[in-house]
Design an enzyme around this catalytic site. Structure first.
Site, short mmCIF file in Angstrom:
data_model
loop_
_atom_site.label_atom_id
_atom_site.label_comp_id
_atom_site.label_asym_id
_atom_site.label_seq_id
_atom_site.Cartn_x
_atom_site.Cartn_y
_atom_site.Cartn_z
N ASN A 209 -83.67 -15.51 -39.48
CA ASN A 209 -82.31 -15.49 -40.03
C ASN A 209 -81.83 -16.93 -40.23
O ASN A 209 -82.53 -17.87 -39.89
CB ASN A 209 -81.36 -14.68 -39.12
CG ASN A 209 -81.29 -15.27 -37.73
OD1 ASN A 209 -80.82 -16.38 -37.54
ND2 ASN A 209 -81.77 -14.52 -36.74
N ASP A 278 -82.60 -8.21 -34.05
CA ASP A 278 -82.41 -6.88 -33.47
C ASP A 278 -83.67 -6.03 -33.58
O ASP A 278 -83.85 -5.07 -32.84
CB ASP A 278 -81.25 -6.16 -34.18
CG ASP A 278 -79.91 -6.78 -33.82
OD1 ASP A 278 -79.76 -7.23 -32.67
OD2 ASP A 278 -79.01 -6.82 -34.69
N PHE A 324 -71.47 -13.69 -28.77
CA PHE A 324 -70.95 -13.98 -30.11
C PHE A 324 -71.04 -12.72 -30.95
O PHE A 324 -71.93 -11.89 -30.73
CB PHE A 324 -71.80 -15.09 -30.78
CG PHE A 324 -71.32 -16.47 -30.46
CD1 PHE A 324 -71.48 -17.00 -29.19
CD2 PHE A 324 -70.72 -17.27 -31.43
CE1 PHE A 324 -71.04 -18.27 -28.87
CE2 PHE A 324 -70.28 -18.55 -31.14
CZ PHE A 324 -70.44 -19.05 -29.86
N1 CTP Z 1 -77.83 -10.42 -28.63
C1 CTP Z 1 -78.73 -10.40 -27.58
N2 CTP Z 1 -79.94 -9.77 -27.73
C2 CTP Z 1 -80.24 -9.15 -28.88
C3 CTP Z 1 -79.32 -9.15 -29.95
C4 CTP Z 1 -78.10 -9.80 -29.80
O1 CTP Z 1 -78.46 -10.97 -26.52
N3 CTP Z 1 -81.41 -8.56 -28.99
C5 CTP Z 1 -76.54 -11.12 -28.43
C6 CTP Z 1 -76.29 -12.24 -29.40
O2 CTP Z 1 -76.77 -13.48 -28.90
C7 CTP Z 1 -74.78 -12.24 -29.51
C8 CTP Z 1 -74.40 -10.79 -29.28
O3 CTP Z 1 -75.53 -10.19 -28.66
O4 CTP Z 1 -74.18 -13.01 -28.49
C9 CTP Z 1 -74.01 -10.02 -30.51
O5 CTP Z 1 -75.05 -9.88 -31.37
P1 CTP Z 1 -74.98 -9.03 -32.73
O6 CTP Z 1 -76.34 -9.12 -33.35
O7 CTP Z 1 -73.81 -9.45 -33.54
O8 CTP Z 1 -74.63 -7.63 -32.21
P2 CTP Z 1 -75.45 -6.34 -32.11
O9 CTP Z 1 -75.11 -5.77 -30.78
O10 CTP Z 1 -76.87 -6.62 -32.36
O11 CTP Z 1 -74.80 -5.40 -33.21
P3 CTP Z 1 -74.86 -5.42 -34.83
O12 CTP Z 1 -76.05 -6.26 -35.24
O13 CTP Z 1 -74.99 -4.01 -35.19
O14 CTP Z 1 -73.57 -6.02 -35.29
#
Ligand code: CTP
Length: 400
Positions: A209, A278, A324
């Site tokens: 990303n 993710d 975040f």
């Molecule tokens: N995060 C994490 N581990 C993951 C994915 C995300 O610790 N596997 C953390 C990121 O570092 C960030 C927070 O979770 O602080 C939010 O991540 P985000 O990707 O925005 O949220 P998601 O829960 O993955 O939801 P979505 O992508 O559906 O918005």
């Protein structure tokens, strides 16, 4: 300011006469002052005035013979605690922002690796010019403190923004900086994550990303500056970690998970600024995937990665957890949902709808939400300044 060492840079503007008052203020407060001037500065104020007031020789020639060393700019930068350029003309700001070193002051600026203050002074049309504003933006993003000029009558007959801040104002800002060494996070261990993750498809390709890591690195630096012991777990990033920060470089979401979970146990707080993937390919091929049938489509099956923050949220004892959220719709409502789902204490929201916020910008516009659903909205700022706001919120939540 007893015993403090100040390098005062003077460039060629009419406000140079005010430098004499500034030297007096620093000297009266107990500081030592050494002056570096551009050739044009001496069109406005004499060397004798500056040498008498500072009680030191003025440095103005890179190749001169009147200085103690041929590499005076380096010796001087080792000596000084701070470097204050007042007045700072458009010319010296342009050189400084672009790394040009062709005289005593610009070489000194380039060799100086401590706090620099600049007090711009120029005609209002020059000050508002995109080139000057662009250069000021670069300097700001690299931690240079800009002492904003005031509005008023200018020596050129114009009225507008461009008049150098008065010596008393400059003195106060520098004095406050030197007298307050913020150690508010001393003794605390903080885990910060930064950057993207790269999920390998084969030895050549990956899914990644656009995260640059800038926000997480700025945070790590800010927290370390407040006396915290900082462990920074970083995905692939071009950013450079400041000395004193424990840097752990990882590539994949799984590696980030392992490194974070190891340090989480002993941390007092965690800030997950990383853009963790993710999903990851179910299978990472050992050999480069060759195209077999050019017309056929290909499918990569993705499986979910482990959510690091959610795992910490389930396991946390006394740790303060901050995450975040990067959102495009229903931003605040979605951020609150995320905060609750992951059992966080704070969430920092970036909206991709705000110009200048999020990935690949030097600036960020954040909203911080706490677990009592209190919402704090901040204006667009440099990522360094946004890091200070996040650190303040973290301190408050940690009860510091
Ligand atoms: N995060 C994490 N581990 C993951 C994915 C995300 O610790 N596997 C953390 C990121 O570092 C960030 C927070 O979770 O602080 C939010 O991540 P985000 O990707 O925005 O949220 P998601 O829960 O993955 O939801 P979505 O992508 O559906 O918005």
């Amino acid at each position: 300011m007893e015993g403090r060492k100040i390098i005062l840079g003077i460039s060629g503007g009419i406000a140079a006469y005010k430098a004499a008052f500034l030297i007096r203020l620093f000297k009266k407060a107990g500081a030592s002052v050494r002056v570096v001037g551009t050739t044009n500065a001496f069109e406005f104020i004499t060397r004798v005035t500056l040498e008498s007031l500072s009680e030191n020789k003025v440095y103005d020639q890179v190749f001169g013979t009147q200085n103690d060393y041929t590499t005076e700019h380096v010796a001087l930068t080792d000596w000084g605690d701070v470097l204050v350029v007042a007045p700072a003309t458009a010319n010296i700001l342009g050189k400084f922002a672009n790394g040009i070193a062709d005289d005593a002051l610009s070489t000194t600026l380039l060799a100086f690796n401590k706090q620099v203050f600049v007090a711009p002074a120029m005609n209002c049309k020059m000050y508002e010019h995109f080139a000057v504003q662009h250069n000021l933006g670069i300097l700001k993003n690299h931690g240079v403190r800009i002492i904003e000029p005031a509005e008023g009558f200018l020596a050129c007959g114009y009225e507008g923004r461009g008049r150098m801040e008065e010596p008393e104002g400059i003195f106060r800002i520098v004095r406050d900086y030197l007298s307050v060494k913020n150690e508010s996070m001393h003794g605390k261990h903080i885990l910060v994550s930064a950057g993207p993750t790269h999920e390998a498809i084969d030895p050549v390709r990956y899914i990644g990303n656009h995260s640059s890591g800038q926000m997480g690195y700025a945070l790590a630096e800010e927290l370390a500056g407040r006396g915290a012991r900082v462990t920074l777990v970083s995905g692939p990033s071009e950013q450079i970690a400041q000395a004193g920060i424990q840097l752990i470089k990882v590539r994949t979401a799984q590696e980030m998970f392992d490194a974070c979970m190891e340090h989480f146990k002993l941390a007092d707080a965690v800030v997950m600024a990383a853009a963790v993937a993710d999903y990851t390919p179910e299978k990472s091929h050992d050999h480069k995937i060759k195209k077999e049938d050019k017309k056929a489509s290909m499918t990569i099956k993705l499986i979910p990665t482990k959510d690091i923050l959610a795992t910490m949220g389930r396991k946390k004892k006394a740790q303060v957890l901050a995450g975040f959220a990067l959102e495009t719709d229903n931003e605040e409502a979605n951020a609150i949902k995320k905060l609750q789902a992951k059992n966080l204490d704070l969430i920092v929201l970036n909206s991709l709808n705000d110009p200048g916020a999020g990935f690949s910008h030097d600036t960020n516009k954040i909203t911080i939400i706490d677990n009592k659903k209190q919402i704090f909205r901040y204006p667009l700022k440099s990522k360094k300044e946004a890091a200070a706001d996040i650190a303040d919120a973290l301190e408050k939540t940690m009860g510091l």
